[in-house]
Design a protein around this motif. Sequence first.
Motif, PDB file in Angstrom:
ATOM      1  N   ASP A 166      53.616  54.226  62.231  1.00 41.66           N
ATOM      2  CA  ASP A 166      52.444  55.099  62.398  1.00 41.66           C
ATOM      3  C   ASP A 166      52.740  56.296  63.304  1.00 41.66           C
ATOM      4  O   ASP A 166      51.829  57.015  63.704  1.00 41.66           O
ATOM      5  N   ASP A 169      51.584  59.738  62.059  1.00 46.47           N
ATOM      6  CA  ASP A 169      50.118  59.829  62.056  1.00 46.47           C
ATOM      7  C   ASP A 169      49.589  60.104  63.460  1.00 46.47           C
ATOM      8  O   ASP A 169      48.639  60.891  63.632  1.00 46.47           O
ATOM      9  N   GLU A 367      54.635  54.620  55.913  1.00 47.98           N
ATOM     10  CA  GLU A 367      53.701  53.508  55.780  1.00 47.98           C
ATOM     11  C   GLU A 367      52.632  53.788  54.729  1.00 47.98           C
ATOM     12  O   GLU A 367      52.271  52.905  53.949  1.00 47.98           O
ATOM     13  N   SER A 368      52.102  55.003  54.687  1.00 48.58           N
ATOM     14  CA  SER A 368      51.042  55.317  53.724  1.00 48.58           C
ATOM     15  C   SER A 368      51.564  55.232  52.288  1.00 48.58           C
ATOM     16  O   SER A 368      50.844  54.800  51.385  1.00 48.58           O
TER      17      SER A 368
END
Length: 379
Positions: A166, A169, A367-368
């Motif tokens: 993450d 992000d 991750e997305s």
Amino acid sequence: MAAAVLLMGSSVFAQKGKTVNFTGTVKFPDTENKYPIYLGKYEGEGFKRAFKAIDSTKVDANNNFSFKVPADKPDFYQVRVYYMDRIDFWANNDNIHVNVRGIDTAKMKIKNPPYIYMENTSVENDVINDVNLVGYLDYQNMIAVGKEQYQAKLAKEPLWINYMNDGFDRINVDREYRIKYLVNKYKDQPTVMYALNYLSTKRHQDLIMSTLDHLTKKFPNLDQAKAKKKEILDGIEQAKKISNGKKAPDFAFPDLNGKKWSPKDFKGKYLIIDFWASWCGPCRQEIPHLKEVYKKYKEKGLEILAVSVDAKATDWKKAMDDEKMTWPQVHAQESKPVMASYLFSGIPYLVVIDKEGNIIEKNLRGESLDKKLKEIFGM
């Protein structure tokens, strides 16, 4: 002879009317005089905007240069030092000075632009100084996160890996928070438009539009604010055309052998379009992850089409040799039309397309991307 050399430090383009001075000192000048220093501005709308030089010069015997910049009608300009250092500024009342590195003396050339602070600025150009600092720190953090993600995978520590997944992000959230703060702080300055470029029109449309309306009311002759609003409204219409479930815009670019590849060539397969470039650190850092994705899902019907937006084919070819990617690779030397149709300016930019050529999701990575592929393939 000395007088002639000194003359080179000033631009030779005569300006009429009000002007301001832009001066600079170059630490590592181009001693072979291969490259000029340009003054120019961006012209055109949206993705058709392009830099147009209006003046050029070279350093004097003391490594200094200067331009007289038109300021009858305040506007954004840019100085390009050997196409390595680029400085945006607002020409109105400030006589600006900068210190720049100049020729890159590093053995390995990596695109990591330095932070260049403009001296002698009023609040108008302080806006640009502050925004550029946010952008610079953001880029350094992205490099650091990429390195830490790599180290976490080497260590095979699950908690560390999950936390670092993450990382990008968290950087995006931090950047947006800082930019929104600057937009609110400098809302009464025409140069706040520079900060608006760092915000997403999708997530921050209300703030962007209200700021532009405020500027138009405060500065009725500020045509740049009106043009910016029109550009955003046009972009919103284009965004509707490429929303999830809509047909992916088509294109066709050549691979190394001259064969042109298009999203249509992958009908019946799930497709990841990876827009990238050799000079983009985050793009290169995402490639090992894409190799894992490709290995995991290829037999289940996934393909990848890598679209390089490198200006030079030689840079693209070298990066391919270095990265050894096994999926189709094409070069979009004229990349502006495809960037306009897919509405992106930053890379890496990944688009996932279904078997019928419809967009599933855009701007995924790490991750997305993993989460979306798990949804698609039920794993």
